[in-house]
Design a protein around this motif. Structure first.
Motif, PDB file in Angstrom:
ATOM      1  N   ILE A 190      39.205  33.117  26.793  1.00  0.00           N
ATOM      2  CA  ILE A 190      39.609  33.540  28.133  1.00  0.00           C
ATOM      3  C   ILE A 190      38.671  32.886  29.144  1.00  0.00           C
ATOM      4  O   ILE A 190      37.449  32.988  29.026  1.00  0.00           O
ATOM      5  CB  ILE A 190      39.592  35.081  28.261  1.00  0.00           C
ATOM      6  N   PRO A 191      39.229  32.167  30.118  1.00  0.00           N
ATOM      7  CA  PRO A 191      38.389  31.463  31.097  1.00  0.00           C
ATOM      8  C   PRO A 191      37.608  32.444  31.981  1.00  0.00           C
ATOM      9  O   PRO A 191      37.916  33.639  32.027  1.00  0.00           O
ATOM     10  CB  PRO A 191      39.402  30.672  31.928  1.00  0.00           C
ATOM     11  N   GLY A 244      35.424  37.473  31.082  1.00  0.00           N
ATOM     12  CA  GLY A 244      36.483  36.487  31.272  1.00  0.00           C
ATOM     13  C   GLY A 244      37.695  37.181  31.863  1.00  0.00           C
ATOM     14  O   GLY A 244      37.924  38.370  31.605  1.00  0.00           O
ATOM     15  N   ALA A 245      38.473  36.482  32.648  1.00  0.00           N
ATOM     16  CA  ALA A 245      39.733  37.034  33.163  1.00  0.00           C
ATOM     17  C   ALA A 245      40.645  35.881  33.513  1.00  0.00           C
ATOM     18  O   ALA A 245      40.219  34.909  34.150  1.00  0.00           O
ATOM     19  CB  ALA A 245      39.490  37.911  34.390  1.00  0.00           C
ATOM     20  N   ILE A 255      50.466  38.889  34.529  1.00  0.00           N
ATOM     21  CA  ILE A 255      49.948  39.143  33.183  1.00  0.00           C
ATOM     22  C   ILE A 255      48.463  38.817  33.244  1.00  0.00           C
ATOM     23  O   ILE A 255      48.089  37.683  33.553  1.00  0.00           O
ATOM     24  CB  ILE A 255      50.647  38.263  32.141  1.00  0.00           C
ATOM     25  N   LEU A 256      47.638  39.816  32.993  1.00  0.00           N
ATOM     26  CA  LEU A 256      46.184  39.618  33.095  1.00  0.00           C
ATOM     27  C   LEU A 256      45.545  39.786  31.719  1.00  0.00           C
ATOM     28  O   LEU A 256      45.660  40.835  31.089  1.00  0.00           O
ATOM     29  CB  LEU A 256      45.589  40.645  34.077  1.00  0.00           C
ATOM     30  N   ARG A 257      44.908  38.712  31.259  1.00  0.00           N
ATOM     31  CA  ARG A 257      44.095  38.785  30.040  1.00  0.00           C
ATOM     32  C   ARG A 257      42.651  38.914  30.483  1.00  0.00           C
ATOM     33  O   ARG A 257      42.228  38.189  31.397  1.00  0.00           O
ATOM     34  CB  ARG A 257      44.184  37.486  29.253  1.00  0.00           C
ATOM     35  N   TYR A 270      38.689  42.968  24.306  1.00  0.00           N
ATOM     36  CA  TYR A 270      39.719  42.105  24.901  1.00  0.00           C
ATOM     37  C   TYR A 270      40.905  42.968  25.298  1.00  0.00           C
ATOM     38  O   TYR A 270      41.202  43.949  24.621  1.00  0.00           O
ATOM     39  CB  TYR A 270      40.237  41.115  23.856  1.00  0.00           C
ATOM     40  N   THR A 271      41.600  42.585  26.359  1.00  0.00           N
ATOM     41  CA  THR A 271      42.826  43.299  26.687  1.00  0.00           C
ATOM     42  C   THR A 271      43.820  42.371  27.368  1.00  0.00           C
ATOM     43  O   THR A 271      43.453  41.301  27.871  1.00  0.00           O
ATOM     44  CB  THR A 271      42.542  44.540  27.565  1.00  0.00           C
ATOM     45  N   LYS A 272      45.081  42.806  27.387  1.00  0.00           N
ATOM     46  CA  LYS A 272      46.135  42.067  28.089  1.00  0.00           C
ATOM     47  C   LYS A 272      47.021  43.112  28.747  1.00  0.00           C
ATOM     48  O   LYS A 272      47.534  43.995  28.057  1.00  0.00           O
ATOM     49  CB  LYS A 272      46.929  41.249  27.069  1.00  0.00           C
ATOM     50  N   VAL A 273      47.149  43.062  30.052  1.00  0.00           N
ATOM     51  CA  VAL A 273      47.959  44.058  30.766  1.00  0.00           C
ATOM     52  C   VAL A 273      48.978  43.354  31.665  1.00  0.00           C
ATOM     53  O   VAL A 273      48.774  42.229  32.093  1.00  0.00           O
ATOM     54  CB  VAL A 273      47.083  45.024  31.609  1.00  0.00           C
TER      55      VAL A 273
END
Ligand SMILES: NCc1[nH]cc(CCC(=O)O)c1CC(=O)O
Length: 310
Positions: A190-191, A244-245, A255-257, A270-273
């Motif tokens: 994740i950047p 990272g986001a 979509i946010l990682r 880590y998450t993805k929403v």
């Protein structure tokens, strides 16, 4: 108008400032733009580890002072180097189109992460890059490295490292993209929040210049950068911590990682929403609220994960 545009003096900073000026010149041919190079604390201390120099924004403080004193009208920075709170009296124009947000590997011999020999030495000063890489390849030997992009590529060769991790955007801006060995996709690396975007900083009362800059903005980038920087702000991230986001818009949703961890990397979450579907006529205060909301959701999920790992 004749505008003074402030920047650090590194090759990367100058390259990105020149590009900004070219775009401004073609949109506003009646205006003129002069580059003003400003030396910052971060440029003067090349030895200390960045996380030990401490104070945030060591690459921006002097530049912001020149803006406030009206010695320059505009400052061009990499947005990912900007602290999560803006200086009083200054604002960022809306973001322009993002370049490649990915991190990349420059490897001396191997052709991919999997191809690296066991225990290979990889240089990076970033905990975000270090711990995410170790998650894919726990055997790697990650060592610190500092300096601008050219210096790091040289150090990799001189110090016989097997490779280094850098941002694609920086390498591309320097015209060295042919040296990239492989790209790390955002779902495995994740950047940094806002990686690949520029910060165009001006005095908040310079309405005329802000209006010109905003005419060249890219709405999708601006929204995604807001969401990523909201995450950084709400999680309480700093350059000492792995954060990272990466946000994108797909099927009219954000979509946010995001990832976050402890300083020693022992805990990493880590998450993805996803947001609800965006309404076409959303105004900027509604957009801000959507970005705050999606960031809040990501922060909550990450905090829950970290507390379960206790
Ligand atoms: N921390 C240094 C830095 N700040 C901005 C970039 C270029 C990428 C960008 O503008 O997002 C880089 C180099 C790197 O991380 O490889």
């Amino acid at each position: 108008m004749r505008y003074r545009v402030g920047t650090r003096g590194s090759k990367l900073a100058l390259a990105q400032t020149k590009r900004v000026i070219e775009k401004l010149k073609s949109a506003f041919p009646e205006d003129e733009f002069d580059v003003v190079i400003i030396k910052t604390t971060g440029d003067m201390d090349q030895k200390s580890r960045l996380d030990q120099i401490g104070s945030k924004g060591i690459f921006v403080k002097e530049i912001e002072e020149e803006l406030l004193e009206e010695k320059i009208h505009l400052a061009v920075h990499s947005m990912k180097d900007m602290p999560d709170t803006t200086a009083d009296g200054l604002i960022f124009a809306k973001a322009w189109k993002r370049e490649d947000p990915r991190d990349v590997l420059i490897l001396r011999e191997a052709v991919s992460v999997d191809d690296l020999p066991k225990g290979a030495v990889i240089g990076t000063g970033s905990k975000r890059r270090k711990y995410q890489l170790l998650k894919i390849r726990p055997d790697l030997n990650i060592v610190g490295i500092r300096g601008n992009v050219d210096t790091r590529i040289r150090k990799m060769q001189e110090e016989e490292m097997d490779g280094i991790v850098l941002a694609a955007a920086g390498i591309n801006r320097l015209g060295r993209e042919q040296e990239i060995t492989c790209y790390l996709e955002p779902d495995q690396m994740i950047p940094a929040p806002a990686q690949g975007t520029l910060a165009l900083e001006v005095k908040a009362d310079n309405i005329q210049l802000i209006r010109k800059l905003n005419r060249l903005s890219d709405q999708e980038t601006d929204i995604c950068v807001k969401a990523e920087r909201q995450f950084l702000k709400q999680i309480g991230g700093s350059c000492h911590l792995p954060v990272g986001a990466y946000c994108k818009i797909q099927d009219e949703k954000l979509i946010l990682r995001a990832m976050f961890g402890t300083e020693d990397g022992k805990k990493l979450a880590y998450t993805k929403v996803e947001s609800t579907v965006l309404n076409k006529i959303e105004d900027s205060s509604q957009i801000d609220e959507i970005c705050r909301q999606i960031a809040r959701e990501a922060v909550e999920k990450i905090q829950i994960q970290l507390s379960h790992e206790e």
